[in-house]
Motif scaffolding. Structure first.
Motif, PDB file in Angstrom:
ATOM      1  N   UNK A   1       9.650   6.824  -4.335  1.00  0.00           N
ATOM      2  CA  UNK A   1       8.301   7.386  -4.458  1.00  0.00           C
ATOM      3  C   UNK A   1       7.258   6.371  -4.018  1.00  0.00           C
ATOM      4  N   UNK A   2       7.411   5.125  -4.467  1.00  0.00           N
ATOM      5  CA  UNK A   2       6.448   4.088  -4.111  1.00  0.00           C
ATOM      6  C   UNK A   2       6.539   3.726  -2.629  1.00  0.00           C
ATOM      7  N   UNK A   3       7.756   3.595  -2.121  1.00  0.00           N
ATOM      8  CA  UNK A   3       7.923   3.160  -0.733  1.00  0.00           C
ATOM      9  C   UNK A   3       7.358   4.192   0.243  1.00  0.00           C
TER      10      UNK A   3
ATOM     11  N   UNK B   1      -1.483  -1.161  -4.423  1.00  0.00           N
ATOM     12  CA  UNK B   1      -0.736  -0.749  -5.617  1.00  0.00           C
ATOM     13  C   UNK B   1       0.648  -0.216  -5.257  1.00  0.00           C
ATOM     14  N   UNK B   2       0.706   0.617  -4.230  1.00  0.00           N
ATOM     15  CA  UNK B   2       2.000   1.188  -3.851  1.00  0.00           C
ATOM     16  C   UNK B   2       2.932   0.131  -3.264  1.00  0.00           C
ATOM     17  N   UNK B   3       2.365  -0.842  -2.539  1.00  0.00           N
ATOM     18  CA  UNK B   3       3.185  -1.925  -1.992  1.00  0.00           C
ATOM     19  C   UNK B   3       3.747  -2.783  -3.123  1.00  0.00           C
ATOM     20  N   UNK B   4       2.921  -3.075  -4.121  1.00  0.00           N
ATOM     21  CA  UNK B   4       3.369  -3.859  -5.276  1.00  0.00           C
ATOM     22  C   UNK B   4       4.457  -3.107  -6.038  1.00  0.00           C
ATOM     23  N   UNK B   5       4.248  -1.810  -6.241  1.00  0.00           N
ATOM     24  CA  UNK B   5       5.249  -1.007  -6.932  1.00  0.00           C
ATOM     25  C   UNK B   5       6.576  -0.987  -6.191  1.00  0.00           C
TER      26      UNK B   5
ATOM     27  N   UNK C   1       7.761  -3.316  -4.244  1.00  0.00           N
ATOM     28  CA  UNK C   1       8.387  -4.626  -4.406  1.00  0.00           C
ATOM     29  C   UNK C   1       8.983  -4.789  -5.808  1.00  0.00           C
ATOM     30  N   UNK C   2       8.308  -4.258  -6.812  1.00  0.00           N
ATOM     31  CA  UNK C   2       8.789  -4.390  -8.183  1.00  0.00           C
ATOM     32  C   UNK C   2      10.078  -3.611  -8.421  1.00  0.00           C
ATOM     33  N   UNK C   3      10.190  -2.424  -7.828  1.00  0.00           N
ATOM     34  CA  UNK C   3      11.350  -1.582  -8.094  1.00  0.00           C
ATOM     35  C   UNK C   3      12.510  -1.810  -7.131  1.00  0.00           C
TER      36      UNK C   3
END
Length: 306
Positions: A41-43, A184-188, A190-192
């Protein structure tokens, strides 16, 4: 269709999309691990947002504040989606949409308007919502809340904190909303990625239905909803926008029952009614309180210039 009706229709569509996201997430997590659903979803969202930002190269360059604030908000938004997605995987989509609407009454408690205290009636509305949560989680009788319901309750608290943080970090600063969303989406993503990496082969071999749900969550429930909300709010009053967007839990119930085949017990139905009533009541009280506070703050400045 005139501009006002078109704006209202867009806001209702945003509420519908958000309300339907719980069933889409629940169905997707039945086919893939939660971390993979979150990463996908984030990517996908990050790629779409990046493409939109790149297509609009005109204007000023990125600022450090946008990168710094976007990164922090990316972490808090990721925390919200972790709780929401794990929560909806262990409860009904209808319950998830109703419980998360607690954000409406929790946010003003974390983000007080001025120095004036919220009126007692607001806390009555919040209390009504707490009773509603109890009835929703009780189901067929009183028992310990299910894991999914407890996670959705935690998500509502964290989401309220995230909303309040957005207001505080962006107030008075010149920041481009789309750039903040892209960060925000790029950070998400990377986190997941580390947690999702061992299961990416499952993602690659997913069927068309699962991919459609992931794309829907990313492009419609995230990117489209954000852009549409930003556009629509500029063409109407904040009060009317919040009223229309506040129909999200109603759509969550309608989609959960109509498309997901979910059913409510008598107690859960009563809880759903109380939740919608409580959040609308609290929203109305908070909006009126904010208006009065703003007018009171303006009076001294007007008197000084008289």
């Amino acid at each position: 269709m005139n501009v006002a009706r078109r704006t209202d229709a867009v806001l209702l569509l945003v509420a519908l999309v958000w309300g339907s996201s719980y069933l889409a997430a629940k169905t997707a997590t039945a086919a893939l691990p939660v971390t993979v659903v979150l990463f996908a979803r984030y990517a996908i969202s990050a790629l779409a947002c990046g493409a939109l930002v790149a297509a609009r190269r005109r204007g000023r360059s990125w600022t450090r504040a946008e990168l710094r604030v976007g990164s922090l908000l990316g972490v808090t938004q990721a925390a919200v989606l972790v709780l929401e997605t794990y929560g909806v995987a262990h409860t009904s989509a209808a319950n998830a949409g109703l419980i998360i609407s607690l954000t409406i009454v929790l946010t003003p408690l974390l983000d007080r308007v001025g120095s004036r205290r919220l009126p007692p009636s607001f806390f009555l509305a919040a209390g009504l919502c707490v009773i509603a949560v109890g009835l929703l989680t009780a189901g067929t009788g009183l028992h310990t809340p299910r894991l999914g319901d407890a996670l959705m309750l935690a998500a509502a608290v964290v989401r309220a904190g995230h909303v309040a943080l957005v207001g505080r970090l962006t107030a008075g600063r010149r920041m481009h909303p789309m750039r903040l969303t892209t960060v925000q989406t790029a950070v998400g993503s990377a986190l997941f990625l580390p947690a999702a990496a061992p299961h990416l082969t499952d993602l690659a071999h997913s069927g068309a239905v699962t991919w459609a749900q992931l794309v829907y969550l990313a492009l419609f429930c995230s990117v489209f909803a954000f852009i549409a909300q930003t556009w629509a709010v500029q063409g109407t009053s904040a009060s009317r926008a919040s009223l229309l967007l506040g129909t999200e839990p109603i759509w969550a119930v309608a989609v959960g029952i109509g498309l997901g085949g979910e059913r409510f017990t008598l107690w859960a139905t009563l809880g759903a009614v109380l939740m919608v009533a409580g959040t609308y009541w609290g929203q109305t009280i908070e909006r009126a309180h904010r208006t009065v506070t703003a007018k009171t703050a303006e009076e001294p400045s007007l008197a000084a210039t008289a």
